[in-house]
Design an enzyme around this catalytic site. Sequence first.
Site, PDB file in Angstrom:
ATOM      1  CG  HIS A 181      -1.698   1.254   1.377  1.00 21.94           C
ATOM      2  ND1 HIS A 181      -2.664   1.659   0.476  1.00 21.94           N
ATOM      3  CD2 HIS A 181      -1.626   2.238   2.314  1.00 21.94           C
ATOM      4  CE1 HIS A 181      -3.154   2.828   0.863  1.00 21.94           C
ATOM      5  NE2 HIS A 181      -2.539   3.202   1.965  1.00 21.94           N
ATOM      6  CG  HIS A 186       0.338   6.495   0.411  1.00 23.29           C
ATOM      7  ND1 HIS A 186      -0.582   7.528   0.372  1.00 23.29           N
ATOM      8  CD2 HIS A 186      -0.196   5.559   1.237  1.00 23.29           C
ATOM      9  CE1 HIS A 186      -1.617   7.234   1.139  1.00 23.29           C
ATOM     10  NE2 HIS A 186      -1.419   6.034   1.680  1.00 23.29           N
ATOM     11  CD  GLU A 226      -5.045   6.074   2.212  1.00 16.46           C
ATOM     12  OE1 GLU A 226      -4.420   5.338   1.450  1.00 16.46           O
ATOM     13  OE2 GLU A 226      -4.519   6.669   3.172  1.00 16.46           O
ATOM     14  CB  SER A 245      -2.019  -0.221  -2.564  1.00 15.73           C
ATOM     15  OG  SER A 245      -3.132  -0.089  -1.703  1.00 15.73           O
TER      16      SER A 245
HETATM   17  N1  NLE Z   1      -7.148  -1.787   1.096  1.00 18.67           N
HETATM   18  C1  NLE Z   1      -5.829  -1.311   0.752  1.00 18.67           C
HETATM   19  C2  NLE Z   1      -5.015  -2.439   0.129  1.00 18.67           C
HETATM   20  O1  NLE Z   1      -5.421  -3.581   0.144  1.00 18.67           O
HETATM   21  O2  NLE Z   1      -3.938  -2.166  -0.387  1.00 18.67           O
HETATM   22  C3  NLE Z   1      -5.113  -0.745   1.960  1.00 18.67           C
HETATM   23  C4  NLE Z   1      -5.824   0.454   2.537  1.00 18.67           C
HETATM   24  C5  NLE Z   1      -5.078   1.101   3.667  1.00 18.67           C
HETATM   25  C6  NLE Z   1      -5.766   2.330   4.146  1.00 18.67           C
HETATM   26 FE   FE2 Z   2      -2.747   5.106   3.013  1.00 14.81          FE
END
Ligand code: NLE
Ligand code: FE2
Length: 321
Positions: A181, A186, A226, A245
């Site tokens: 992630h 990011h 996000e 992610s």
């Molecule tokens: N759901 C995201 C993932 O599986 O990469 C992570 C989110 C974190 C806020």
């Molecule tokens: Fe994040």
Amino acid sequence: RYDEVVIDNDSQIPVVPWYPRNDEDLKTIGLIMEVKEENNQDHPQFKDLVYRKRREEIAKISQQHLIGEPIPYISYNQQEEETWKKIYTILRERVEKVMSQRYLKNLEKIENALGFKYKIPQLRDIDAYLKAETGFRIKATHGILSQREFLNALGHRVFCCTQYIRHHSTPEYTPEPDIVHELVGHVPLFADKEVADLSQEIGILSCGAEQKDLSRLGTLYWFTLEFGACKENGQIKGYGAGIASSIGECDNFPKANYEKFDPFIHADRPYPIQTVQPTFMYTESFEEAMQELIIFGKSLQKPFGLYYDFIEKELKATKRI
Ligand code: NLE
Ligand code: FE2
């Protein structure tokens, strides 16, 4: 530390909740938020004892890192490397379909510079890369932080970043942040000057913010950096890290609902943190999201203004005008 409030010297009245002013203060950051959701207990990340033990091992290393010091290397095991490669291979192709050019061009650049495809990158290398691109810095952390800690650190152009990887049985979605992630989601965005500046702006607004405003900023962070979306050549594309992610989020994105982003309305909108997002907030362009957030920021009440002094690496207060 976060129980403290900053006291006004003349009146002795508490003014705002404590916030880190410089790198020295930032060293106190790193509590971990308790994840209370009941269904978490059934998640393999919580149940698998071998996995838990490994997570604790990595947590101990991450926890020791202090801002300004070199980030410790992690020696990832074969299973972890395989999990990364498996996810990365699938994600690489999914993000092309749903993510914006702003994200994709940065991902490609990083991929070439740091070889994302082949093995789990080390935070120390990412830190050097981001510093050179946008001046963002990384603090290794061992789990999900409180909203206040995470956002306050952004105010110093510091990104708190986990080092462990999700459980091998759930490659397509995890409710927690992990290295996939952070790095696939990011980092390409923190490597973009506009996104880096916007992130720091939200961070500065969070410093000393009263609890209600803090949680509204946290929600807006969620709906923009996000999980944000914006139009690009007439089509809605994602720019949020949580979409990029997650294979599950990428697949869900074209089928989800979209609402025109309005920070004054969406700041109080609840959202799920255990499942894919039902609704994405979009703007006509990424720039529009930035402007909307800046307008919202001006509406928040604080007894002073704050700006970041890049030379002294310090947040300085000014009289509010
Ligand atoms: N759901 C995201 C993932 O599986 O990469 C992570 C989110 C974190 C806020
Ligand atoms: Fe994040």
